[in-house]
Design an enzyme around this catalytic site. Structure first.
Site, mmCIF file in Angstrom:
data_model
loop_
_atom_site.group_PDB
_atom_site.id
_atom_site.type_symbol
_atom_site.label_atom_id
_atom_site.label_comp_id
_atom_site.label_asym_id
_atom_site.label_seq_id
_atom_site.Cartn_x
_atom_site.Cartn_y
_atom_site.Cartn_z
ATOM 1 N N GLY A 132 53.213 17.976 30.169
ATOM 2 C CA GLY A 132 54.240 18.823 30.753
ATOM 3 C C GLY A 132 55.739 18.438 30.610
ATOM 4 N N GLY A 160 59.953 19.453 32.107
ATOM 5 C CA GLY A 160 60.899 20.538 32.811
ATOM 6 C C GLY A 160 62.499 20.094 32.671
ATOM 7 N N GLY A 161 63.315 20.635 33.227
ATOM 8 C CA GLY A 161 64.673 20.431 32.872
ATOM 9 C C GLY A 161 65.059 19.154 33.102
ATOM 10 N N GLY A 201 62.862 16.429 33.225
ATOM 11 C CA GLY A 201 62.191 15.106 32.905
ATOM 12 C C GLY A 201 60.861 15.692 32.083
ATOM 13 C CD GLN A 202 57.615 15.301 28.184
ATOM 14 O OE1 GLN A 202 58.422 15.804 27.554
ATOM 15 N NE2 GLN A 202 56.199 15.854 28.485
ATOM 16 C CB VAL A 203 54.692 15.488 33.321
ATOM 17 C CG1 VAL A 203 53.589 14.832 34.303
ATOM 18 C CG2 VAL A 203 55.654 16.098 34.453
ATOM 19 C CG ASP A 242 60.199 25.255 42.529
ATOM 20 O OD1 ASP A 242 60.513 26.520 42.756
ATOM 21 O OD2 ASP A 242 60.166 24.586 41.855
#
Length: 443
Positions: A24, A26-27, A29-31, A138
């Site tokens: 995954g 997001g704005g 970072g990276q998972v 969130d």
């Protein structure tokens, strides 16, 4: 869950965790899917190097400190973190399965019973968070993971302490997901109260049962206008009748008009019990319906991940220990889903010595095509030089879940053992896989 291969720019290891693939982004970072030296899987979140500065480090450190204080069976636990590292990272419990957003997109909305079960589960999880003096801020379908042990809530990056007016964001900046954001949060009001998570949960349950959010618009400015305008009611079209009253209350414009989480749980329980079930039974149905099959990480990454000495040694060790050199059998597909489709796969048992061969039992064809893949991923083309029969017929898909007495992983039995490759169930499984593969193949 889809796992993409690492790119040449990705690290191969962080904080002792070997990184296996991307799961995954997001704005900020990276998972990654990571693995500890002891073999424990983890979701490793890393801040993008391009945005690492003092403010992002401070926000990341705040997320780590918040995760340290959160506990609960429905919360993905923090395993380790280093906000001072370069790049900053944290590792949380890895939950194998789709998030709610992807599940609904792939399989459609859930019915009222399963939605009520999810509502009771998530409301209880949020109540636990609130008792610890925190707000999630969130909650959205993408932050609900449907794991093999039930749903879990993730991503507390925007969590704040209740009644706190302190913020690390710039003035007049609104953070969160607009489609699940209550009016007071969209207006930037401070302080926020637990009612914001009640609203977000209502938006999640509406999406679960209908496939759409309370408000929909072509651009974010119009969406914000709809959210904050008290004269525009949320869109409850296609919501199950039994849930309309609860969803209307949870999505109320004013925070004081929304029910408490304890009341949400009570009303979800009432719906479940009106169907003649206990809450625990409904929870099991929800998990059976939404959980992905159990996977071995090496199998998940076999196509995308290049062989390494560590993975090769692990694969060889697993092959040596497993019966027939194929590894442990996967978990059976949910029984409830099989019964609804009228499909009950026959278990194969070893025949006694000199017993005449048994005729193959007729097996009704499942009415739901998704059951063809109840225990496997979407088929991928077999390696070069491998036939579809060899690629599709895997003993670990058709072996019984329990072995006969006297048969160990590498030992031999005095009773003759049928070839699983040529058994009736194997032929049926292979035929279904071939048909499904042909139907979904792009060529």
């Amino acid at each position: 869950m889809h796992i993409a291969p690492l790119s040449p720019d990705d690290p191969s290891e962080l904080g002792g965790y070997e990184l296996l693939g991307r799961i995954g982004q997001g704005g900020m970072g990276q998972v990654y899917l990571g693995e500890s030296p002891g073999g424990e899987p983890a979701a490793v979140k890393v801040i993008k190097p391009s945005i690492v500065d003092s403010e992002t480090r401070l926000r990341f450190a705040q997320e780590v400190e918040i995760l340290k204080t959160i506990w609960g069976a429905r919360i993905a636990a923090l395993l380790d973190a280093d906000p001072e590292a370069d790049p900053p990272w944290l590792a949380t419990e890895y939950v194998e399965g789709l998030d709610l957003s992807r599940h609904v997109a792939s399989h459609g909305p859930l019915d009222a019973l399963l939605t009520a079960s999810l509502g009771a589960t998530l409301a209880e999880a949020l109540a636990t968070v609130h008792k610890q003096g925190l707000l999630h801020r969130d909650l959205k379908p993408a932050n609900v993971l449907l794991g093999p042990n039930g749903p879990k809530v993730i991503d507390f990056g925007l969590a704040v302490f209740a009644e706190s007016s302190v913020s690390l964001t710039a003035a007049n900046t609104v953070v969160g997901t607009p489609s699940c954001m209550p009016p007071e949060q969209a207006n930037g009001e401070k302080p926020l109260t637990p009612a914001i998570d009640v609203y977000a949960l209502g938006a999640v349950l509406l999406f679960t049962s209908t496939g759409h959010a309370p408000y929909r618009a072509d651009n974010i400015h119009l969406l914000f206008h709809q959210v904050v305008d008290a004269s525009i009611a949320p869109d409850l079209s296609r919501a199950p009748e039994e849930l309309v009253s609860l969803l209307t209350a949870m999505l109320a414009h004013r925070p004081q008009d929304r029910p408490a989480l304890d009341d949400v749980i009570r009303r979800c329980r009432a719906l479940i019990e009106a169907r003649g079930l206990k809450v625990a039974q409904a929870r099991r149905r929800l998990t059976n319906f939404t959980a992905a099959p159990a996977h071995v990480l090496d199998d998940l990454l076999a196509v995308d991940r290049p062989a390494t000495p560590r993975s090769t040694a692990r694969a060889r060790a697993g092959a040596a220990e497993a019966p027939g050199g194929r590894g442990e059998p996967e978990a059976l597909a949910p029984e409830a889903a099989q019964q609804e489709a009228g499909f009950r796969p026959d278990r194969q048992e070893p025949e006694p010595p000199h017993a005449p061969p048994m005729p193959p039992a007729p097996v009704p064809r499942p009415t739901d095509p998704r059951l063809l893949f109840a225990r496997i991923d979407t088929p991928t083309p077999p390696p070069a030089g491998t036939t579809m029969d060899e690629a599709a017929v895997k003993p670990d898909l058709i072996q019984p879940s329990s072995r006969p007495a006297g048969r160990s992983g590498g030992g031999r039995s005095s009773a003759p053992r049928r070839s699983l490759r040529h058994s009736a169930q194997a032929r049926i499984t292979a035929q279904r896989l071939r048909e499904a593969y042909a139907a979904n193949s792009p060529f």
